[in-house]
Write a protein that holds these residues in place. Structure first.
Motif, PDB file in Angstrom:
ATOM      1  N   LEU A 153      39.017  75.182 154.073  1.00  0.00           N
ATOM      2  CA  LEU A 153      37.966  75.663 153.177  1.00  0.00           C
ATOM      3  C   LEU A 153      38.003  77.181 153.040  1.00  0.00           C
ATOM      4  N   THR A 154      38.331  77.873 154.138  1.00  0.00           N
ATOM      5  CA  THR A 154      38.457  79.328 154.084  1.00  0.00           C
ATOM      6  C   THR A 154      39.597  79.737 153.164  1.00  0.00           C
ATOM      7  N   VAL A 155      40.721  79.032 153.267  1.00  0.00           N
ATOM      8  CA  VAL A 155      41.879  79.324 152.419  1.00  0.00           C
ATOM      9  C   VAL A 155      41.550  79.066 150.949  1.00  0.00           C
ATOM     10  N   VAL A 156      40.836  77.967 150.673  1.00  0.00           N
ATOM     11  CA  VAL A 156      40.455  77.649 149.292  1.00  0.00           C
ATOM     12  C   VAL A 156      39.589  78.752 148.708  1.00  0.00           C
ATOM     13  N   ILE A 157      38.610  79.230 149.479  1.00  0.00           N
ATOM     14  CA  ILE A 157      37.722  80.297 149.008  1.00  0.00           C
ATOM     15  C   ILE A 157      38.519  81.554 148.678  1.00  0.00           C
ATOM     16  N   CYS A 158      39.422  81.949 149.570  1.00  0.00           N
ATOM     17  CA  CYS A 158      40.209  83.180 149.352  1.00  0.00           C
ATOM     18  C   CYS A 158      41.138  83.043 148.147  1.00  0.00           C
ATOM     19  N   PHE A 159      41.854  81.921 148.031  1.00  0.00           N
ATOM     20  CA  PHE A 159      42.800  81.738 146.946  1.00  0.00           C
ATOM     21  C   PHE A 159      42.089  81.590 145.605  1.00  0.00           C
ATOM     22  N   ALA A 160      40.966  80.853 145.588  1.00  0.00           N
ATOM     23  CA  ALA A 160      40.219  80.686 144.338  1.00  0.00           C
ATOM     24  C   ALA A 160      39.642  82.017 143.867  1.00  0.00           C
ATOM     25  N   SER A 161      39.196  82.847 144.800  1.00  0.00           N
ATOM     26  CA  SER A 161      38.677  84.174 144.439  1.00  0.00           C
ATOM     27  C   SER A 161      39.768  85.026 143.800  1.00  0.00           C
ATOM     28  N   ALA A 162      40.959  85.000 144.393  1.00  0.00           N
ATOM     29  CA  ALA A 162      42.072  85.788 143.862  1.00  0.00           C
ATOM     30  C   ALA A 162      42.495  85.299 142.482  1.00  0.00           C
ATOM     31  N   THR A 163      42.541  83.972 142.303  1.00  0.00           N
ATOM     32  CA  THR A 163      42.923  83.407 141.006  1.00  0.00           C
ATOM     33  C   THR A 163      41.914  83.792 139.926  1.00  0.00           C
ATOM     34  N   SER A 164      40.626  83.717 140.254  1.00  0.00           N
ATOM     35  CA  SER A 164      39.584  84.079 139.298  1.00  0.00           C
ATOM     36  C   SER A 164      39.662  85.555 138.926  1.00  0.00           C
ATOM     37  N   LEU A 165      39.881  86.411 139.920  1.00  0.00           N
ATOM     38  CA  LEU A 165      39.986  87.855 139.661  1.00  0.00           C
ATOM     39  C   LEU A 165      41.182  88.177 138.769  1.00  0.00           C
ATOM     40  N   PHE A 166      42.278  87.455 138.952  1.00  0.00           N
ATOM     41  CA  PHE A 166      43.479  87.721 138.160  1.00  0.00           C
ATOM     42  C   PHE A 166      43.335  87.216 136.724  1.00  0.00           C
ATOM     43  N   LEU A 167      42.764  85.998 136.561  1.00  0.00           N
ATOM     44  CA  LEU A 167      42.710  85.384 135.231  1.00  0.00           C
ATOM     45  C   LEU A 167      41.566  85.905 134.369  1.00  0.00           C
ATOM     46  N   SER A 168      40.483  86.376 134.968  1.00  0.00           N
ATOM     47  CA  SER A 168      39.299  86.766 134.189  1.00  0.00           C
ATOM     48  C   SER A 168      39.582  87.849 133.150  1.00  0.00           C
ATOM     49  N   GLY A 197      48.053  82.338 139.320  1.00  0.00           N
ATOM     50  CA  GLY A 197      47.514  82.702 138.012  1.00  0.00           C
ATOM     51  C   GLY A 197      48.612  82.954 136.996  1.00  0.00           C
ATOM     52  N   ILE A 198      49.682  83.659 137.416  1.00  0.00           N
ATOM     53  CA  ILE A 198      50.810  83.910 136.526  1.00  0.00           C
ATOM     54  C   ILE A 198      51.476  82.593 136.122  1.00  0.00           C
ATOM     55  N   SER A 199      51.679  81.711 137.108  1.00  0.00           N
ATOM     56  CA  SER A 199      52.312  80.414 136.824  1.00  0.00           C
ATOM     57  C   SER A 199      51.460  79.588 135.877  1.00  0.00           C
ATOM     58  N   LEU A 200      50.146  79.603 136.112  1.00  0.00           N
ATOM     59  CA  LEU A 200      49.236  78.852 135.253  1.00  0.00           C
ATOM     60  C   LEU A 200      49.268  79.389 133.825  1.00  0.00           C
ATOM     61  N   SER A 201      49.275  80.715 133.708  1.00  0.00           N
ATOM     62  CA  SER A 201      49.311  81.337 132.381  1.00  0.00           C
ATOM     63  C   SER A 201      50.624  81.019 131.662  1.00  0.00           C
ATOM     64  N   PHE A 202      51.729  81.092 132.399  1.00  0.00           N
ATOM     65  CA  PHE A 202      53.029  80.791 131.773  1.00  0.00           C
ATOM     66  C   PHE A 202      53.104  79.328 131.361  1.00  0.00           C
ATOM     67  N   ASN A 203      52.606  78.434 132.214  1.00  0.00           N
ATOM     68  CA  ASN A 203      52.608  77.010 131.862  1.00  0.00           C
ATOM     69  C   ASN A 203      51.812  76.765 130.589  1.00  0.00           C
ATOM     70  N   GLY A 204      50.666  77.470 130.460  1.00  0.00           N
ATOM     71  CA  GLY A 204      49.871  77.333 129.238  1.00  0.00           C
ATOM     72  C   GLY A 204      50.633  77.791 128.010  1.00  0.00           C
ATOM     73  N   TRP A 205      51.369  78.911 128.148  1.00  0.00           N
ATOM     74  CA  TRP A 205      52.188  79.410 127.026  1.00  0.00           C
ATOM     75  C   TRP A 205      53.314  78.448 126.701  1.00  0.00           C
ATOM     76  N   ALA A 206      53.969  77.917 127.752  1.00  0.00           N
ATOM     77  CA  ALA A 206      55.076  76.985 127.541  1.00  0.00           C
ATOM     78  C   ALA A 206      54.591  75.688 126.900  1.00  0.00           C
ATOM     79  N   MET A 207      53.399  75.218 127.289  1.00  0.00           N
ATOM     80  CA  MET A 207      52.838  74.008 126.682  1.00  0.00           C
ATOM     81  C   MET A 207      52.573  74.221 125.200  1.00  0.00           C
ATOM     82  N   LYS A 208      52.075  75.412 124.878  1.00  0.00           N
ATOM     83  CA  LYS A 208      51.781  75.714 123.482  1.00  0.00           C
ATOM     84  C   LYS A 208      53.061  75.763 122.655  1.00  0.00           C
TER      85      LYS A 208
END
Length: 348
Positions: A39-54, A261-272
């Protein structure tokens, strides 16, 4: 960008994304081996992903945001966050801790088949038993399930040479590793939650057609839902700083969250650009890379039976994806609707 260069960028990028996913699984396995609370790891990683993608979502997708946030949309966002961030990632990390990164990257290949079943039950997916492609989808889903079960069983067995007593004695004794069986069940449950989350996300995207914004929002809300679960579990927001100092944990979190976040963004671009089927085809590559990395970096082993289960799962995955690519032409009609139209099959 020319067509050839764009194709090369898409294919090269998708290969790089699979390396990132495999490396991320190995990193998470290392953090779990230190004794960190998932749960600690999830909180830290989710925070970083949100900060990067926002900021990216604010710059690229602000025009797609709804003018008014309805109670229904807010409830759906909370459900997506709790399922896709808190439950999925926690179960995934528990599964990684009890099994291996290879198992963790192999199990999500079940997702297309499970999404097909869930969407079929929710009437968001077309199934015509008279159409050969629908039959292939069903066959592919069955192969995925059989492959996952085979891989789980074979990876959970331990073979010990028997003592040389009598000639008629069996040459080996096979035991089931209870810990690995529980880990495989965690991973299967995580993939089921992920598949349900994808079906719900399809409905949310019809009202909020901004996938990067949706990921940033759900990661942000997921931080609070995960913290709430941690509070209920421990009766306080106890962290694991004694296991890993805060500087290292923040570094790992920023690294994992940013590359995700970078991988998620690239996957979204590749899907499009090329559609979700092409993106999904590269998924097994991440499993193979994860196997290689975990063998050399963590000293993990994988049996021939587990490899056979992976092969069945990959075959089932490609059957489902191939059938989805061909199905729209079974009756001579195709879908020309918007990318986030609910009437459009989820995997088409």
């Amino acid at each position: 960008m020319t067509g050839g260069m764009e194709d090369a960028a898409v294919i090269g990028g998708l290969m790089a994304v699979q390396f990132v996913y495999a490396g991320n699984s190995v990193l998470l396995s290392y953090l779990m081996s230190l004794g960190l609370n998932p749960l600690t790891v999830v909180i830290c990683f989710a925070s970083a992903t949100s900060l990067f993608l926002s900021p990216l979502a604010l710059y690229f997708e602000r025009s797609k945001w709804p003018k008014k946030l309805s109670f229904k949309l807010l409830l759906q966002l909370v459900l997506l966050s709790f399922g896709g961030v808190t439950l999925f990632q926690t179960l995934l990390l528990e599964g990684i801790k009890l099994t291996s990164p290879a198992m963790a990257t192999a199990m999500p290949n079940l997702a297309p088949g499970l999404i097909f079943i869930i969407a079929w039950c929710c009437r968001l997916e077309r199934v015509k038993l008279s159409c050969v492609y629908s039959k292939v989808k069903i066959l592919g889903t069955l192969l995925c399930v059989v492959g996952a079960l085979t891989m789980s069983i074979m990876q959970s067995t331990i073979t010990i040479p028997a003592k040389e007593q009598i000639i008629t004695s069996p040459p080996t004794i096979v035991f089931f590793n209870k810990e690995k069986i529980v880990g495989c069940l965690y991973l299967m449950l995580a993939v089921f939650i992920l598949s349900s989350d994808v079906v719900l996300k399809a409905t949310v995207l019809s009202e909020l057609p901004a996938p990067m914004s949706l990921s940033a929002i759900t990661s942000f809300i997921g931080v609070f839902t995960t913290a709430a679960v941690l509070l209920l579990q421990n009766h306080n927001l106890q962290t694991d700083w004694s296991i890993l100092n805060i500087k290292d944990l923040l570094s790992y979190s920023l690294l994992g969250g940013t590359v995700s976040g970078i991988s998620l963004s690239f996957n979204g671009w590749a899907m499009k650009k090329r559609g979700p089927v092409l993106v999904s085809i590269f998924s097994p590559i991440g499993t193979v890379i994860s196997v290689i990395l975990s063998v050399f970096s963590l000293g993990d082993t994988i049996s021939i039976g587990s490899l056979a289960g992976m092969f069945l799962m990959f075959c089932g995955l490609y059957f489902v994806l191939w059938a989805k690519g061909k199905e729209d032409y079974c009756d001579g009609s195709g879908y020309q609707s918007d990318d986030f139209d609910l009437e459009k099959p989820l995997l088409s």
